[in-house]
Design an enzyme around this catalytic site. Structure first.
Site, PDB file in Angstrom:
ATOM      1  N   ARG A   1       6.730   3.952  91.324  1.00 18.15           N
ATOM      2  CA  ARG A   1       6.609   3.911  92.795  1.00 18.15           C
ATOM      3  C   ARG A   1       7.106   2.602  93.401  1.00 18.15           C
ATOM      4  NH1 ARG A   1       1.691   6.541  91.496  1.00 18.15           N
ATOM      5  NH2 ARG A   1       1.955   8.776  91.789  1.00 18.15           N
TER       6      ARG A   1
ATOM      7  N   LYS B   1      20.217   0.359 101.493  1.00 17.11           N
ATOM      8  CA  LYS B   1      20.522   1.785 101.256  1.00 17.11           C
ATOM      9  C   LYS B   1      20.799   1.962  99.769  1.00 17.11           C
ATOM     10  CE  LYS B   1      22.322   3.535 105.622  1.00 17.11           C
ATOM     11  NZ  LYS B   1      23.475   4.130 106.314  1.00 17.11           N
TER      12      LYS B   1
ATOM     13  N   GLU C   1      35.965  -2.220 104.331  1.00 16.77           N
ATOM     14  CA  GLU C   1      34.627  -2.400 104.934  1.00 16.77           C
ATOM     15  C   GLU C   1      34.562  -3.726 105.706  1.00 16.77           C
ATOM     16  OE1 GLU C   1      32.514   0.067 104.944  1.00 16.77           O
ATOM     17  OE2 GLU C   1      32.422   1.092 102.999  1.00 16.77           O
TER      18      GLU C   1
ATOM     19  N   LYS D   1      26.220  -7.598 109.188  1.00 18.57           N
ATOM     20  CA  LYS D   1      25.400  -6.496 108.669  1.00 18.57           C
ATOM     21  C   LYS D   1      23.915  -6.836 108.780  1.00 18.57           C
ATOM     22  CE  LYS D   1      24.647  -2.954 105.366  1.00 18.57           C
ATOM     23  NZ  LYS D   1      25.089  -2.122 104.274  1.00 18.57           N
TER      24      LYS D   1
ATOM     25  N   GLU E   1      18.131   3.180 110.533  1.00 23.17           N
ATOM     26  CA  GLU E   1      19.142   3.958 111.253  1.00 23.17           C
ATOM     27  C   GLU E   1      18.499   4.975 112.191  1.00 23.17           C
ATOM     28  OE1 GLU E   1      22.609   4.516 108.610  1.00 23.17           O
ATOM     29  OE2 GLU E   1      22.862   6.429 109.621  1.00 23.17           O
TER      30      GLU E   1
ATOM     31  N   ARG F   1      22.499   0.883 113.582  1.00 18.30           N
ATOM     32  CA  ARG F   1      22.946   0.860 112.190  1.00 18.30           C
ATOM     33  C   ARG F   1      23.974   1.951 111.927  1.00 18.30           C
ATOM     34  NH1 ARG F   1      19.808  -0.429 106.506  1.00 18.30           N
ATOM     35  NH2 ARG F   1      21.707  -0.250 105.258  1.00 18.30           N
TER      36      ARG F   1
ATOM     37  N   ASN G   1      28.736   3.265 110.115  1.00 21.91           N
ATOM     38  CA  ASN G   1      29.344   4.447 109.481  1.00 21.91           C
ATOM     39  C   ASN G   1      30.699   4.808 110.080  1.00 21.91           C
ATOM     40  OD1 ASN G   1      27.050   4.732 107.844  1.00 21.91           O
ATOM     41  ND2 ASN G   1      25.982   5.860 109.452  1.00 21.91           N
TER      42      ASN G   1
ATOM     43  N   HIS H   1      33.056   6.916 108.138  1.00 23.51           N
ATOM     44  CA  HIS H   1      32.400   7.353 106.898  1.00 23.51           C
ATOM     45  C   HIS H   1      32.185   8.865 106.830  1.00 23.51           C
ATOM     46  CE1 HIS H   1      31.983   3.137 106.187  1.00 23.51           C
ATOM     47  NE2 HIS H   1      31.280   3.312 105.091  1.00 23.51           N
TER      48      HIS H   1
ATOM     49  N   HIS I   1      33.521  10.378 103.630  1.00 25.83           N
ATOM     50  CA  HIS I   1      32.694  11.059 102.622  1.00 25.83           C
ATOM     51  C   HIS I   1      33.264  12.443 102.307  1.00 25.83           C
ATOM     52  CE1 HIS I   1      28.932   8.402 103.610  1.00 25.83           C
ATOM     53  NE2 HIS I   1      29.844   7.775 102.899  1.00 25.83           N
TER      54      HIS I   1
ATOM     55  N   HIS J   1      35.974   4.830  97.340  1.00 26.23           N
ATOM     56  CA  HIS J   1      35.184   4.910  98.579  1.00 26.23           C
ATOM     57  C   HIS J   1      35.871   4.147  99.719  1.00 26.23           C
ATOM     58  CE1 HIS J   1      31.711   4.974 101.244  1.00 26.23           C
ATOM     59  NE2 HIS J   1      31.812   3.662 101.356  1.00 26.23           N
TER      60      HIS J   1
HETATM   61  P1  NAD Z   1      32.261   0.423  91.850  1.00 30.04           P
HETATM   62  O1  NAD Z   1      30.862   0.008  91.725  1.00 30.04           O
HETATM   63  O2  NAD Z   1      32.680   1.684  91.196  1.00 30.04           O
HETATM   64  O3  NAD Z   1      33.190  -0.762  91.328  1.00 30.04           O
HETATM   65  C1  NAD Z   1      34.569  -0.577  91.315  1.00 30.04           C
HETATM   66  C2  NAD Z   1      35.167  -0.829  89.923  1.00 30.04           C
HETATM   67  O4  NAD Z   1      35.290  -2.218  89.730  1.00 30.04           O
HETATM   68  C3  NAD Z   1      34.350  -0.311  88.761  1.00 30.04           C
HETATM   69  O5  NAD Z   1      35.234   0.256  87.821  1.00 30.04           O
HETATM   70  C4  NAD Z   1      33.717  -1.564  88.170  1.00 30.04           C
HETATM   71  O6  NAD Z   1      33.517  -1.451  86.780  1.00 30.04           O
HETATM   72  C5  NAD Z   1      34.752  -2.600  88.481  1.00 30.04           C
HETATM   73  N1  NAD Z   1      34.252  -3.957  88.689  1.00 30.04           N
HETATM   74  C6  NAD Z   1      33.162  -4.323  89.388  1.00 30.04           C
HETATM   75  N2  NAD Z   1      33.114  -5.654  89.515  1.00 30.04           N
HETATM   76  C7  NAD Z   1      34.191  -6.135  88.867  1.00 30.04           C
HETATM   77  C8  NAD Z   1      34.696  -7.439  88.660  1.00 30.04           C
HETATM   78  N3  NAD Z   1      34.139  -8.514  89.197  1.00 30.04           N
HETATM   79  N4  NAD Z   1      35.819  -7.583  87.918  1.00 30.04           N
HETATM   80  C9  NAD Z   1      36.443  -6.485  87.417  1.00 30.04           C
HETATM   81  N5  NAD Z   1      36.038  -5.227  87.603  1.00 30.04           N
HETATM   82  C10 NAD Z   1      34.913  -5.062  88.332  1.00 30.04           C
HETATM   83  O7  NAD Z   1      32.703   0.583  93.380  1.00 30.04           O
HETATM   84  P2  NAD Z   1      32.454  -0.258  94.708  1.00 30.04           P
HETATM   85  O8  NAD Z   1      33.700  -0.097  95.477  1.00 30.04           O
HETATM   86  O9  NAD Z   1      31.921  -1.590  94.440  1.00 30.04           O
HETATM   87  O10 NAD Z   1      31.288   0.563  95.408  1.00 30.04           O
HETATM   88  C11 NAD Z   1      31.486   1.874  95.863  1.00 30.04           C
HETATM   89  C12 NAD Z   1      30.143   2.545  96.014  1.00 30.04           C
HETATM   90  O11 NAD Z   1      29.368   1.812  96.967  1.00 30.04           O
HETATM   91  C13 NAD Z   1      30.236   3.962  96.518  1.00 30.04           C
HETATM   92  O12 NAD Z   1      29.418   4.776  95.741  1.00 30.04           O
HETATM   93  C14 NAD Z   1      29.689   3.882  97.945  1.00 30.04           C
HETATM   94  O13 NAD Z   1      29.067   5.048  98.341  1.00 30.04           O
HETATM   95  C15 NAD Z   1      28.715   2.755  97.814  1.00 30.04           C
HETATM   96  N6  NAD Z   1      28.398   2.083  99.077  1.00 30.04           N
HETATM   97  C16 NAD Z   1      27.098   1.896  99.377  1.00 30.04           C
HETATM   98  C17 NAD Z   1      26.738   1.243 100.538  1.00 30.04           C
HETATM   99  C18 NAD Z   1      25.310   0.963 100.824  1.00 30.04           C
HETATM  100  O14 NAD Z   1      24.983   0.509 101.932  1.00 30.04           O
HETATM  101  N7  NAD Z   1      24.418   1.162  99.877  1.00 30.04           N
HETATM  102  C19 NAD Z   1      27.730   0.771 101.409  1.00 30.04           C
HETATM  103  C20 NAD Z   1      29.062   0.983 101.071  1.00 30.04           C
HETATM  104  C21 NAD Z   1      29.385   1.650  99.901  1.00 30.04           C
HETATM  105  N1  GLY Z   2      26.942   1.048 104.690  1.00 29.19           N
HETATM  106  C1  GLY Z   2      26.255   1.526 105.834  1.00 29.19           C
HETATM  107  C2  GLY Z   2      24.867   0.994 105.956  1.00 29.19           C
HETATM  108  O1  GLY Z   2      24.429   0.191 105.175  1.00 29.19           O
HETATM  109  O2  GLY Z   2      24.186   1.378 106.867  1.00 29.19           O
END
Ligand code: NAD
Ligand code: GLY
Length: 368
Positions: free
Chosen positions: A124, A146, A188, A230, A240, A245, A249, A252, A256, A270
């Site tokens: 939890r 998030k 972003e 942010k 949101e 907030r 998006n 997005h 998505h 992404h």
């Molecule tokens: P990811 O986590 O897949 O990383 C991208 C690639 O880079 C992976 O293959 C990873 O192994 C590699 N990598 C990571 N750090 C590295 C480094 N320093 N050197 C070499 N390789 C490295 O992708 P991302 O673009 O970081 O994140 C995308 C995800 O984030 C999506 O799922 C998206 O939905 C999510 N997201 C979430 C929020 C949120 O608010 N929670 C906001 C935006 C995006």
């Molecule tokens: N990435 C959108 C949010 O954090 O609200």
């Protein structure tokens, strides 16, 4: 090393620091113990990040007196699913991670979202520290709480708002990030200029190339402005519910759907989907008075970001994408809420956009 800058996220009862600087991984253990008082940690990461950074972080944690349990997952968006969530939760329970211990998410947004969600449901709620290693995770996903996973119904449909205890942004980790992922994260960064800060957008037009080549001063500025913007938005509307907030998006809902059409398989990242989605959202905005779509397209093109489905090598029917958009969380009473721009630096929400306008925006950027 001491951070160059600390941004405080001032949520009542859940304040935390975002520390931004170079060489922060070496001191991660001490910073985590200081912020959380934990005695044991699990480091959730992926295979690629593990090769480069797991030893540094694990050694630092051990030196600070933490018992360390690494959990290494396959890289890529397809890891953000129920199967890997189950495995992570079982591994965390095998490691006897308890309420006062800490889960460290070391990696990009995939690891941050998955490990954050696992921490939120484990016993939890166990504390989580985000150590983002991609530009995207440093400017967006590690901040604001998030967390979640994808399902066959779409993107991020199962998840929680769950704030971390600390975010450590070591800019040196970007040195090993492939250019394609750097570009995806940059989408972003541009988003913050488009929704909230026209001056920052202008700064990016002059300095985007320096950010892309990881010039330290430029990258630190881009990450810092993004995190501050942010933070302000999250502090005002954490869940949101008020609307502000939701402006984060921009692009997005389209993005998505593009990711879902591509099957979440890293053919389309992404950030790449969001870049094209932002062009589609700006096309919609143009129908309501926005006049700078070409300026944004020019900036995307100047840093090598895709602006259409063709650039992504993706073929998809507008009607199919529209159907996927209807699954997005921005639906309310059967209507999709869109983020539109009135000018660069100013965005608003609109939930009465006609279906034909949406189909036109999709077709303007490559949907059939
Ligand atoms: P990811 O986590 O897949 O990383 C991208 C690639 O880079 C992976 O293959 C990873 O192994 C590699 N990598 C990571 N750090 C590295 C480094 N320093 N050197 C070499 N390789 C490295 O992708 P991302 O673009 O970081 O994140 C995308 C995800 O984030 C999506 O799922 C998206 O939905 C999510 N997201 C979430 C929020 C949120 O608010 N929670 C906001 C935006 C995006
Ligand atoms: N990435 C959108 C949010 O954090 O609200």
């Amino acid at each position: 090393m001491t951070p160059d800058e600390t941004v405080q996220v001032g949520l009542p009862g859940r304040r935390y620091d975002i520390r931004i600087g170079r060489g922060l991984l070496e001191g991660a253990g001490a910073a985590i113990v200081d912020a959380t008082g934990a005695l044991k940690c699990a480091i959730v990461t992926d295979e690629t990040v593990a090769k480069a950074y797991l030893d540094i972080v694990a050694t630092s944690c051990a030196a600070a007196g933490l018992a360390v349990h690494p959990i290494v997952l396959p890289p890529g968006e397809s890891t953000k699913d129920f199967g890997h969530l189950k495995n992570v939760l079982d591994d965390l329970l095998d490691a006897e991670i308890e309420r006062k211990d800490i889960v460290i998410a070391l990696g990009g947004g995939v690891i941050g979202d998955l490990a954050g969600f696992a921490a939120s449901v484990l016993r939890r709620g166990v504390g989580v520290v985000q150590i983002p290693t991609t530009l995207l995770s440093q400017v967006d996903s590690s901040v604001g709480g998030k967390t979640g996973i994808n399902t066959r119904h779409g993107k991020n449909l199962v998840g929680m708002f769950y704030q971390p205890s600390l975010v450590l942004i070591d800019l040196d980790t970007l040195a090993t990030l492939p250019d394609r992922h750097m570009r995806a994260g940059y989408a972003e960064v541009v988003k913050y200029g488009l929704i909230a800060d026209a001056d920052f957008f202008g700064w990016l037009e002059s300095n985007g190339a320096a950010v892309m080549r990881r010039d330290h001063v430029a990258t630190r500025h881009a990450v810092s402005v993004s995190c501050r913007t942010k933070t302000t938005i999250v502090e005002a509307d954490e869940r949101e519910t008020l609307g502000s907030r939701a402006l984060l998006n921009l692009g997005h809902t389209f993005g998505h759907a593009i990711e879902a059409a591509a099957g979440f398989d890293d053919r389309v990242l992404h950030g790449e989907a969001v870049a094209v989605g932002m062009m589609m959202a700006l096309h919609l905005s143009a129908g309501h008075g926005f006049s700078e779509t070409q300026r944004v397209a020019d900036h995307f093109a100047s840093v090598g970001l895709p602006v259409s489905l063709n650039d992504l090598g993706l073929s998809a029917a507008a009607t199919d994408l529209y159907a996927l958009m209807a699954q997005d969380k921005k639906m309310h009473a059967g209507k999709i809420t869109f983020v539109l721009a009135s000018a660069i630096g100013s965005a608003y929400l609109k939930n009465d956009v006609a279906g034909d306008e949406v189909l036109q925006a999709l077709r303007a950027y490559g949907a059939t």
